[in-house]
Enzyme design. Structure first.
Site, mmCIF file in Angstrom:
data_model
loop_
_atom_site.group_PDB
_atom_site.id
_atom_site.type_symbol
_atom_site.label_atom_id
_atom_site.label_comp_id
_atom_site.label_asym_id
_atom_site.label_seq_id
_atom_site.Cartn_x
_atom_site.Cartn_y
_atom_site.Cartn_z
ATOM 1 N N HIS A 260 -5.457 -39.309 9.628
ATOM 2 C CA HIS A 260 -5.512 -40.695 8.929
ATOM 3 C C HIS A 260 -6.584 -40.404 7.549
ATOM 4 O O HIS A 260 -7.388 -41.292 6.921
ATOM 5 C CB HIS A 260 -7.328 -41.737 9.198
ATOM 6 C CG HIS A 260 -6.529 -41.927 11.190
ATOM 7 N ND1 HIS A 260 -5.726 -43.130 11.631
ATOM 8 C CD2 HIS A 260 -6.921 -41.453 12.423
ATOM 9 C CE1 HIS A 260 -6.122 -42.796 12.614
ATOM 10 N NE2 HIS A 260 -6.345 -41.403 13.433
ATOM 11 N N SER B 64 3.582 -35.219 -20.184
ATOM 12 C CA SER B 64 3.775 -36.113 -20.247
ATOM 13 C C SER B 64 3.745 -36.375 -21.750
ATOM 14 O O SER B 64 3.735 -35.501 -22.587
ATOM 15 C CB SER B 64 1.959 -37.451 -19.761
ATOM 16 O OG SER B 64 2.259 -37.769 -20.782
ATOM 17 N N LYS C 112 32.814 -36.362 2.895
ATOM 18 C CA LYS C 112 32.988 -35.430 2.062
ATOM 19 C C LYS C 112 31.478 -35.461 1.466
ATOM 20 O O LYS C 112 31.018 -34.702 1.137
ATOM 21 C CB LYS C 112 33.867 -35.156 1.522
ATOM 22 C CG LYS C 112 35.247 -34.326 2.440
ATOM 23 C CD LYS C 112 36.280 -34.359 1.877
ATOM 24 C CE LYS C 112 37.239 -33.927 2.891
ATOM 25 N NZ LYS C 112 37.786 -35.183 3.799
ATOM 26 N N LYS D 110 -1.635 -34.130 -19.766
ATOM 27 C CA LYS D 110 -1.207 -34.183 -18.237
ATOM 28 C C LYS D 110 -0.088 -33.368 -17.694
ATOM 29 O O LYS D 110 0.545 -32.706 -18.499
ATOM 30 C CB LYS D 110 -0.048 -35.322 -18.071
ATOM 31 C CG LYS D 110 -0.659 -36.677 -18.328
ATOM 32 C CD LYS D 110 -1.308 -36.751 -16.999
ATOM 33 C CE LYS D 110 -0.514 -37.136 -15.803
ATOM 34 N NZ LYS D 110 0.257 -38.358 -15.968
ATOM 35 N N GLU E 223 7.414 -33.991 -6.421
ATOM 36 C CA GLU E 223 8.181 -35.031 -6.485
ATOM 37 C C GLU E 223 9.694 -35.059 -6.322
ATOM 38 O O GLU E 223 9.894 -35.947 -5.180
ATOM 39 C CB GLU E 223 7.113 -35.811 -7.526
ATOM 40 C CG GLU E 223 5.961 -36.147 -8.219
ATOM 41 C CD GLU E 223 5.461 -36.542 -9.306
ATOM 42 O OE1 GLU E 223 5.029 -37.814 -9.596
ATOM 43 O OE2 GLU E 223 5.768 -36.009 -10.050
HETATM 44 N N1 ARG Z 1 41.788 -36.362 1.525
HETATM 45 C C1 ARG Z 1 42.504 -36.644 2.631
HETATM 46 C C2 ARG Z 1 41.302 -36.962 3.430
HETATM 47 O O1 ARG Z 1 39.847 -36.334 3.187
HETATM 48 C C3 ARG Z 1 43.121 -35.336 4.013
HETATM 49 C C4 ARG Z 1 43.771 -36.128 5.181
HETATM 50 C C5 ARG Z 1 44.777 -36.887 4.195
HETATM 51 N N2 ARG Z 1 45.468 -37.599 6.068
HETATM 52 C C6 ARG Z 1 46.253 -38.290 5.349
HETATM 53 N N3 ARG Z 1 46.985 -38.997 6.880
HETATM 54 N N4 ARG Z 1 46.316 -39.156 4.545
HETATM 55 O O2 ARG Z 1 40.316 -37.023 5.022
#
Ligand code: ARG
Length: 467
Positions: free
Chosen positions: A159, A286, A334, A292, A299
């Site tokens: 705590h 700072s 991605k 500072k 952080e």
């Molecule tokens: N750039 C696409 C992805 O990252 C690759 C696969 C694309 N496939 C398709 N049928 N358009 O998912």
């Protein structure tokens, strides 16, 4: 910008997409990072196509040579990525085909759907291996700091109130445990990512006699006995992104662990605590206040957790309600994955470096740890040893704490007479309880912050991390 893409749009389409559409749909700006794995996958695929008689030896070799050449150019920064070719798969394949006629046969029995699933698994496997090594190094930095200051004792808090004294090393090793679980989770994640989806095709495999197991073995998708591991359902093979979610969840948890460590570092570095001093290189000044010295690295380490948790939520939301099988939505996985990997790994590295450049103010810690109130539980344990039920002992010591407060004396300054005025169980040995060294020596349980135990734990970690 040229708007036709020779690989995917030939035949079926009269015209290419407009520039705005191309910009909206492209992924080359971020998926170029998959090039190494895309090429490795293509060489394995071509080798398999030769094995089943789709490619001649000559064609297979020409393709492999062409791909290796392209890999060298990418590595050297000399490869021209083209946005109109949409993604890493088409950029590489179309350049290969321009150079090597047999390149036009490479995509036999393959779709970008199973290709991208393959590339992501290959990429993630490599990423996990490096991530694990870096986590190990962070653990090493924690153990080194604890070993360097193995005598230092600080207050342990619950705590955010002083609770019981603990070795500084014990506190640090709590984080080593957390990162150990993360390390194990990453290995679990690796095992599930380590399955080859190639051969799933666009959705329904192929009518050609592809040798999926052969490709899997070439790309290292094998179990501990060296047997190939291939996905068992082509629809799942192209639409599964669980391995990405698992990695992102594990990394998000690592980020949360890092944020907690960072918060401790920030607190300890305040003037109020003053337990540690972070080296100048890992702090900033700072622009306004000349005095500072701000713990910006810590952080930011704390702040990065928000990003990693956000990425995990984005990925889960991306997959929620997504119909079978591949949908272009999946391209959105991605940047979230790369972002988490880059930032969490970066944080792991920087926090390890910061810990290696952190000094401990032993005298300040000793002073804070000497607060006898933190040994009130030890006094109750003393009464328990004399046969008193713990509930009663807790009550008696509570009364003693109140008395000490009224007398404005620290607990260890009370006299035996004063103690006995509350309960006659106290004997002449009672005040020895407040000897901190003795108190720490008595914490002998596995996992407790005892003198011997912490020394053994440090040794255990050093051994484990030296492998
Ligand atoms: N750039 C696409 C992805 O990252 C690759 C696969 C694309 N496939 C398709 N049928 N358009 O998912």
């Amino acid at each position: 910008m040229k708007t036709t893409s020779p690989v995917s749009r030939s035949g079926r389409f009269a015209s290419g997409p407009g520039a705005d559409v191309a910009r909206f749909t492209e992924s080359i700006s971020f998926d170029w990072r998959l090039w190494r794995h895309d090429i490795a996958g293509s060489i394995a695929h071509a080798t398999m196509l030769e094995k089943i008689g789709v490619l001649t030896r000559r064609e297979r070799d020409a393709i492999a040579r062409g791909l290796v050449q392209i890999a060298r150019e990418i590595e050297a920064g000399k490869f021209q990525w083209k946005a109109e070719l949409e993604d890493v798969h088409m950029n590489i394949e179309s350049e290969l085909t321009r150079r090597v006629p047999a390149g036009a046969k490479l995509h036999t029995g393959r779709s970008r759907n199973d290709q991208v699933a393959l590339d992501m698994r290959l990429w993630l496997r490599d990423e996990i291996m490096v991530f694990c090594d870096e986590l190990r190094d962070l653990q090493r930095a924690l153990v080194e700091l604890g070993t360097r200051h193995s005598e230092v004792v600080i207050p342990g808090y619950t705590h955010m109130q002083r609770a019981q004294p603990v070795y500084f090393a014990h506190h640090l090793l709590a984080y080593a445990e957390m990162f150990q679980r993360d390390w194990e989770r990453l290995h679990d994640c690796f095992a599930r990512a380590n399955v080859c989806p190639l051969g799933s095709g666009a959705i329904a495999g192929s009518t050609l006699p592809l040798d999926r197991e052969f490709v899997a073995v070439q790309l290292g998708f094998v179990d501990t006995k060296g047997r190939p591991r291939v996905t068992q359902n082509s629809m799942d093979g192209v639409s599964d992104r669980d391995f990405i979610v698992e990695f992102s969840a594990t990394a998000a948890l690592t980020a949360v662990h890092l944020s907690r460590l960072a918060e401790d570092v920030i607190l300890w570095a305040t003037t109020e605590f003053n337990f540690i001093r972070i080296a100048d290189a890992y702090t900033t000044g700072s622009s306004l206040m000349p005095q500072k010295k701000n713990p910006d690295i810590a952080e930011l380490a704390r702040g990065k957790a928000g990003r990693a948790v956000g990425n995990l939520m984005a990925l889960l939301t991306l997959l929620k309600g997504l119909p079978m099988t591949y949908n272009r939505d999946l391209q959105e996985d991605k940047e979230r994955l790369f972002d988490t990997a880059d930032h969490v790994r970066g944080t792991v590295r920087l926090v390890a470096a910061m810990l290696r450049h952190t000094a401990v103010n032993a005298a300040v810690c000793a002073n804070a740890a000497s607060d006898p109130a933190m040994l009130a539980t030890d006094l109750a344990d003393y009464l328990v040893r004399k046969g008193m039920p713990f509930r009663k002992a807790h009550h008696v010591v509570g009364a003693i704490v109140m008395m000490a407060e009224q007398l404005t004396k620290p607990l260890d300054r009370l006299t035996l007479i004063e103690l006995r005025s509350v309960d006659k169980t106290f004997g002449p040995d009672a005040l020895a309880v407040f000897d901190l060294k003795r108190a720490l020596a008595q914490r002998r349980l596995t996992g407790a912050p005892g003198t011997t135990e912490v020394r053994q734990q440090l040794a255990r970690w050093r051994k484990l991390l030296s492998r």
